[in-house]
Design a protein around this motif. Structure first.
Motif, PDB file in Angstrom:
ATOM      1  N   LEU A 187       0.848  -1.181   0.000  1.00 15.80           N
ATOM      2  CA  LEU A 187       0.000   0.000   0.000  1.00 15.80           C
ATOM      3  C   LEU A 187       0.893   1.244   0.000  1.00 15.80           C
ATOM      4  N   PRO A 188       0.523   2.285  -0.757  1.00 16.54           N
ATOM      5  CA  PRO A 188       1.396   3.462  -0.934  1.00 16.54           C
ATOM      6  C   PRO A 188       1.901   4.101   0.357  1.00 16.54           C
TER       7      PRO A 188
ATOM      8  N   THR B 175       0.364  14.490   3.606  1.00 16.13           N
ATOM      9  CA  THR B 175       0.559  13.077   3.261  1.00 16.13           C
ATOM     10  C   THR B 175       2.023  12.654   3.268  1.00 16.13           C
TER      11      THR B 175
ATOM     12  N   VAL C 134      -1.830  -5.437  -0.962  1.00 14.17           N
ATOM     13  CA  VAL C 134      -3.194  -5.581  -1.476  1.00 14.17           C
ATOM     14  C   VAL C 134      -3.646  -7.036  -1.489  1.00 14.17           C
TER      15      VAL C 134
ATOM     16  N   ARG D 151      -8.209  -1.417   5.324  1.00 12.47           N
ATOM     17  CA  ARG D 151      -7.439  -1.062   4.128  1.00 12.47           C
ATOM     18  C   ARG D 151      -7.722   0.373   3.716  1.00 12.47           C
TER      19      ARG D 151
ATOM     20  N   GLU E  55      -5.008   3.462   3.546  1.00 14.15           N
ATOM     21  CA  GLU E  55      -4.767   4.210   2.305  1.00 14.15           C
ATOM     22  C   GLU E  55      -5.021   5.706   2.476  1.00 14.15           C
ATOM     23  N   GLN E  56      -5.911   6.074   3.411  1.00 18.33           N
ATOM     24  CA  GLN E  56      -6.232   7.486   3.634  1.00 18.33           C
ATOM     25  C   GLN E  56      -5.455   8.087   4.815  1.00 18.33           C
TER      26      GLN E  56
END
Length: 397
Positions: A117-118, A205, A329, A348, A352-353
């Motif tokens: 995940l980023p 971020t 993922v 998840r 991601e947020q």
């Protein structure tokens, strides 16, 4: 209820058998036996990590992993780990930049195909590389909102941190107090999450924090008012928060998803509780841990192979059944994992947020500055002063 936990147990057993039968690529053949020392903290998964290590040791009798349990808090992990000889470090994400800057760990190239995940890539990547990492993510973590449902027909809307600060007293508990170094970091994370709920520009971020004093005071004033009027129950540390949530039968709690299986299981025994659900915060703070190869290890290649095994997709699926948030993922979309842990879809999305804490070798000093100034702001008559901003700037310079 029993069926739910039977599915989890069955899946964990099936994944274990599957990993042992398909792990030939992780076998190491050596002429002499070696031991890889893994410096690690307490296993919050209630045995999941230990099971992975046992599996590796069964596959590789000549290359054994020996856990070195270091009973440390998040804050003092750097000092205690840096004083402990090891081949592999299981590092909290906030310590990775300092270990890297001081040359204590070496970058590695993952030998597996995990679709990370980023947010986790940003935390662990070596110089923004897509192929090299200072540490291979072992598990993710992110702040979540626990909700006690007492009526199966309840149709109430999802709460937010904002609305709970104005709710009647005795409904919400979070890690909004601290009693020393063992609970300081939980306090800092909760403060950041409440500030983000009011103003999402407080922390971006990339982990860059605002240095606008007025912005901080405005973002934290609703929390200060709620604390003073006792609209929120303040606890120190995650364990104390869970204990208060259960003893006082509170409706809402902020905590990490790794504790959800145990809390869900115990609270379903309460005849007044229909279920425990997880919901995301407006913006949670990402946490987690990663496995790094010590720069002083004499067995770097073997350590790297072991790390690949412990962090690969099958391992992620197994850890998910024990409560950890996966890093990639593939574990989130696996049908068996989804059936056993349906709440993972929300986890998840929350990962991601999420936002990271400052990714900087001076993070410990930043955390200490935020704790000192904000704690005084919440619990005394002191206002946030320009020194708060100066201390944050000095820590992250």
């Amino acid at each position: 209820m029993g069926e739910l936990y039977s599915r989890r147990s069955f899946l964990a057993g099936a994944l274990t058998a599957g990993m042992l039968s398909t792990a030939a690529s992780f076998l190491l053949t050596r002429r002499e036996s070696i031991t890889l020392t893994l410096a690690t903290g307490v296993d919050d998964s209630a045995g999941g990590r230990g099971q992975l290590i046992t599996m590796w040791n069964e596959l590789n009798p000549d290359t054994q992993i020996k856990p070195l349990l270091i009973n440390s808090t998040t804050q003092d992990q750097y000092d205690k780990f840096s004083q402990s000889p090891a081949d592999i470090f299981n590092l909290d994400v906030i310590h990775i930049p300092r270990f890297a800057a001081e040359g204590r760990i070496k970058p590695i190239k993952p030998g597996n195909d995990i679709s990370l995940l980023p947010p986790l890539k940003r935390l662990c990547a070596f110089d923004d590389s897509d192929t090299e990492f200072w540490a291979a993510p072992w598990n993710a973590d992110v702040g979540m909102l626990y909700r006690r449902v007492t009526d199966r027909n309840s149709s109430g809307g999802e709460p937010t941190l904002k609305t709970m600060l104005n709710a009647p007293p005795g409904q919400f508990v979070g890690q909004l107090e601290t009693v020393g170094s063992q609970t300081d970091e939980a306090f800092v994370i909760n403060v950041l999450e409440h500030a983000l709920a009011q103003d999402d520009a407080i922390l971006d971020t990339d982990g860059v924090v605002s240095t606008n004093l007025g912005q901080w005071a405005e973002a934290l004033s609703p929390l200060r008012e709620a604390v003073r009027r006792k609209r929120v129950v303040t606890e120190a540390g995650e364990a104390g928060t869970i204990l208060t949530y259960e003893r006082k039968n509170l409706r809402y709690m902020r905590n990490w998803p790794v504790y959800f299986p145990a809390v869900d299981h115990s609270e379903r025994e309460d005849p007044g509780t229909f279920e425990i659900t997880l919901g995301r915060l407006p913006i949670g703070i990402i946490g987690g841990q990663g496995l790094a190869v010590s720069a002083h290890s004499r067995h770097r290649s073997e350590a790297q192979r072991a790390i690949h095994f412990l962090t690969d997709t099958p391992a992620q699926k197994l850890l998910a059944t024990y409560g950890f948030a996966p890093t990639g993922v593939d574990a989130y979309i696996d049908a068996g994992v989804q059936e056993a842990r349906p709440e993972l879809s929300l986890v998840r999305f929350a990962v991601e947020q999420s936002r990271p804490r400052p990714i900087h070798q001076g993070y410990a000093a930043f955390s200490d500055a935020l704790k000192r100034h904000v704690h005084d702001f919440l619990y005394t008559d002191r206002e946030l002063s320009p020194q708060f901003v100066e201390d944050m700037k000095a820590a992250l310079r």
